[in-house]
Design a protein around this motif. Structure first.
Motif, PDB file in Angstrom:
ATOM      1  N   LEU A  73       0.792  -1.287   0.026  1.00  0.00           N
ATOM      2  CA  LEU A  73      -0.012   0.033  -0.036  1.00  0.00           C
ATOM      3  C   LEU A  73       0.881   1.333  -0.072  1.00  0.00           C
ATOM      4  N   LEU A  74       1.776   1.308   0.611  1.00  0.00           N
ATOM      5  CA  LEU A  74       2.790   2.550   0.986  1.00  0.00           C
ATOM      6  C   LEU A  74       3.566   2.833  -0.368  1.00  0.00           C
ATOM      7  N   HIS A  75       3.901   1.610  -1.012  1.00  0.00           N
ATOM      8  CA  HIS A  75       4.656   1.645  -2.446  1.00  0.00           C
ATOM      9  C   HIS A  75       3.886   2.324  -3.428  1.00  0.00           C
ATOM     10  N   HIS A  76       2.546   1.807  -3.526  1.00  0.00           N
ATOM     11  CA  HIS A  76       1.524   2.270  -4.277  1.00  0.00           C
ATOM     12  C   HIS A  76       1.301   4.025  -4.184  1.00  0.00           C
ATOM     13  N   ALA A  77       1.029   4.160  -2.828  1.00  0.00           N
ATOM     14  CA  ALA A  77       0.902   5.622  -2.526  1.00  0.00           C
ATOM     15  C   ALA A  77       1.903   6.535  -2.970  1.00  0.00           C
ATOM     16  N   ILE A  78       3.413   6.077  -2.648  1.00  0.00           N
ATOM     17  CA  ILE A  78       4.237   6.907  -3.146  1.00  0.00           C
ATOM     18  C   ILE A  78       4.658   7.012  -4.602  1.00  0.00           C
ATOM     19  N   LYS A  79       4.199   5.926  -5.393  1.00  0.00           N
ATOM     20  CA  LYS A  79       4.553   5.892  -6.813  1.00  0.00           C
ATOM     21  C   LYS A  79       3.420   6.370  -7.544  1.00  0.00           C
ATOM     22  N   TYR A  80       2.044   6.180  -6.993  1.00  0.00           N
ATOM     23  CA  TYR A  80       1.166   6.568  -8.162  1.00  0.00           C
ATOM     24  C   TYR A  80       0.237   7.805  -7.544  1.00  0.00           C
ATOM     25  N   GLU A  81       0.131   8.175  -6.060  1.00  0.00           N
ATOM     26  CA  GLU A  81      -0.767   8.998  -5.665  1.00  0.00           C
ATOM     27  C   GLU A  81      -0.050  10.182  -5.571  1.00  0.00           C
ATOM     28  N   GLY A  86       0.830  13.468  -3.584  1.00  0.00           N
ATOM     29  CA  GLY A  86       0.993  13.671  -2.230  1.00  0.00           C
ATOM     30  C   GLY A  86       0.920  12.289  -1.640  1.00  0.00           C
ATOM     31  N   GLY A  87       1.385  11.230  -1.909  1.00  0.00           N
ATOM     32  CA  GLY A  87       1.480   9.814  -1.625  1.00  0.00           C
ATOM     33  C   GLY A  87       2.462  10.038  -0.021  1.00  0.00           C
ATOM     34  N   TRP A  88       3.313  10.772  -0.174  1.00  0.00           N
ATOM     35  CA  TRP A  88       4.674  10.668   0.760  1.00  0.00           C
ATOM     36  C   TRP A  88       3.622  11.093   2.281  1.00  0.00           C
ATOM     37  N   ARG A  89       2.531  12.051   2.048  1.00  0.00           N
ATOM     38  CA  ARG A  89       1.913  12.148   3.231  1.00  0.00           C
ATOM     39  C   ARG A  89       1.294  10.751   3.923  1.00  0.00           C
ATOM     40  N   VAL A  90       0.994  10.144   3.318  1.00  0.00           N
ATOM     41  CA  VAL A  90       0.564   8.629   3.833  1.00  0.00           C
ATOM     42  C   VAL A  90       1.529   7.819   4.550  1.00  0.00           C
ATOM     43  N   TRP A  91       2.844   8.055   3.949  1.00  0.00           N
ATOM     44  CA  TRP A  91       4.091   7.662   4.755  1.00  0.00           C
ATOM     45  C   TRP A  91       4.280   8.078   6.163  1.00  0.00           C
ATOM     46  N   ILE A  92       3.995   9.432   5.983  1.00  0.00           N
ATOM     47  CA  ILE A  92       4.319  10.111   7.250  1.00  0.00           C
ATOM     48  C   ILE A  92       3.376   9.816   8.217  1.00  0.00           C
ATOM     49  N   ASP A  93       1.982   9.739   7.928  1.00  0.00           N
ATOM     50  CA  ASP A  93       0.827   9.382   8.780  1.00  0.00           C
ATOM     51  C   ASP A  93       1.294   8.064   9.312  1.00  0.00           C
ATOM     52  N   THR A  94       1.529   7.163   8.559  1.00  0.00           N
ATOM     53  CA  THR A  94       1.798   5.597   8.814  1.00  0.00           C
ATOM     54  C   THR A  94       2.615   5.347   9.921  1.00  0.00           C
ATOM     55  N   LEU A  95       3.936   6.308   9.789  1.00  0.00           N
ATOM     56  CA  LEU A  95       4.815   6.163  10.867  1.00  0.00           C
ATOM     57  C   LEU A  95       4.525   7.052  12.430  1.00  0.00           C
ATOM     58  N   SER A  96       3.429   7.894  12.111  1.00  0.00           N
ATOM     59  CA  SER A  96       3.080   8.555  13.481  1.00  0.00           C
ATOM     60  C   SER A  96       2.083   7.559  14.193  1.00  0.00           C
ATOM     61  N   ILE A  97       1.198   6.971  13.138  1.00  0.00           N
ATOM     62  CA  ILE A  97       0.206   5.902  13.679  1.00  0.00           C
ATOM     63  C   ILE A  97       0.946   4.874  14.358  1.00  0.00           C
TER      64      ILE A  97
END
Length: 378
Positions: free
Chosen positions: A255-263, A265-276
């Motif tokens: 999921l994170l690879h998809h977010a960074i590659k295709y979406e 602002g996908g890097w924001r999902v990465w930051i949110d995941t680290l925080s959660i």
């Protein structure tokens, strides 16, 4: 004469229901009134033995004649009956009620589904009703919930699916992911629950791998990371727990690879995941700290129960030192007072710091990115 046996009564009910079913589907314009009578029966009768065959007939009506029965079911507020039946102590009754819900969602238009489920947040209510029986979450229940997730509801109740997930399987009701994750988080750990967790994670991995739309659907859910981290184990104690945690990180990698590659602002999902993830680890550390306090109090209580050994005079009277010791409160007494007055250490999110799980998550995503870079260069 002799009264009919149980088998004879069941046989007679079967023929009566066949006649009733033919009456409903053959009449023109009266299906809605007869469906109302069936729903009234299901809503007012509480004996499971008297419900299951009527419920099975209702499921068949919705699955075989959706054009007329689905709108009538919606207008007659059939979902109220479904949620009443979900409180039953019989698993078969609950499974058939879920099938009824599944066929309604599968054969409804998007607008009808939205108008029926969203105003009262019925997916959350679905989890609450199933949590009335938290220790009865079986593989059969999971299979029906997964069928509702992808809207491929079958008429049979099975422990093992015969069809394999393919690229055309779509996540149609993403809120069911939260429902299943909530049930898994509240159920007591045992070997059967571990099997369901593995099955659920394997199914999500297959769905995410098979379709870009499925990955996008999961990423659009609110705090989806919290549902996945709730299935993992921060401090696994068994091999099966390690295996479950590995599956969680495999899904996160996809999921994170998809977010960074295709979406965008996908890097924001990465930051949110680290925080959660940081919040999940902090809460687990807090629970471990509280458990240590409770265990310490139990040990102190056991020590208090032991008879004290004190010097006595020949006549058996206490010395002044003993009297002073007897009036001095012990550490466990004060600890119990703290515990009883709910003055446990407060839960707070500590300052962010990288843990082994954070490093593992970063390594997984970086590995995926490096693979893409090597393919691009080649």
């Amino acid at each position: 004469g002799d009264r009919p046996t149980r088998e004879q009564i069941i046989e007679m009910r079967r023929y009566m229901l066949l006649y009733l079913k033919q009456l409903v589907i053959s009449s023109s314009g009266t299906q809605e009134e007869e469906l109302q009578g069936i729903l009234n029966y299901l809503h007012t009768v509480h004996e499971d033995d008297n419900l299951i065959d009527i419920l099975d007939m209702t499921v068949n009506l919705l699955s075989e004649h959706p054009r007329t029965m689905i709108p009538a079911f919606d207008r007659r507020l059939g979902l109220r009956t479904v949620f009443k039946l979900l409180a039953s102590s019989s698993e078969m009754t609950r499974l058939q009620a879920l099938k009824l819900l599944g066929f309604f969602l599968q054969r409804s238009t998007v607008k009808r589904k939205t108008d029926a489920m969203q105003p009262h947040n019925l997916f959350s209510l679905l989890a609450d009703r199933l949590l009335l029986h938290p220790n009865s979450f079986t593989m059969a229940t999971y299979n029906v919930l997964f069928e509702i997730l992808v809207e491929k509801v079958s008429g049979l109740v099975v422990e093992k699916r015969s069809s394999e997930i393919t690229a055309d399987w779509k996540i149609e009701n993403p809120a069911m992911i939260k429902v299943i994750a909530t049930l898994l988080r509240h159920a007591a750990d045992n070997i059967h629950l571990y099997d369901i967790k593995l099955r659920f994670l394997d199914d999500l991995i297959l769905l995410a791998s098979a379709s870009r739309e499925n990955r996008r659907t999961i990423l659009q859910m609110s705090v989806w990371q919290d549902y996945l981290f709730g299935l993992a184990y921060v401090y696994p104690a068994q091999e099966i727990q390690v295996e479950i945690t590995d599956r969680v990180f495999d899904l996160l990698k996809i999921l994170l690879h998809h977010a960074i590659k295709y979406e965008y602002g996908g890097w924001r999902v990465w930051i949110d995941t680290l925080s959660i993830l940081h919040g999940r680890i902090t809460k687990e550390d807090y629970y471990r700290k509280v458990n240590k306090i409770v265990e310490s109090m139990k040990d102190d209580d056991e020590n208090e129960l032991k008879p004290p050994v004190s010097p006595t005079t020949l006549s058996g009277s206490q010395t002044p030192i003993d009297e002073q010791a007897a009036s001095t409160p012990t550490r466990s007494t004060s600890s119990r007072q703290v515990f009883k007055t709910n003055q446990l250490p407060p839960f707070t999110i500590s300052e962010f710091k990288y843990s082994s799980m954070h490093i593992r998550l970063l390594h997984n995503v970086f590995d995926s990115i490096e693979v893409d870079v090597r393919l691009w260069r080649s």
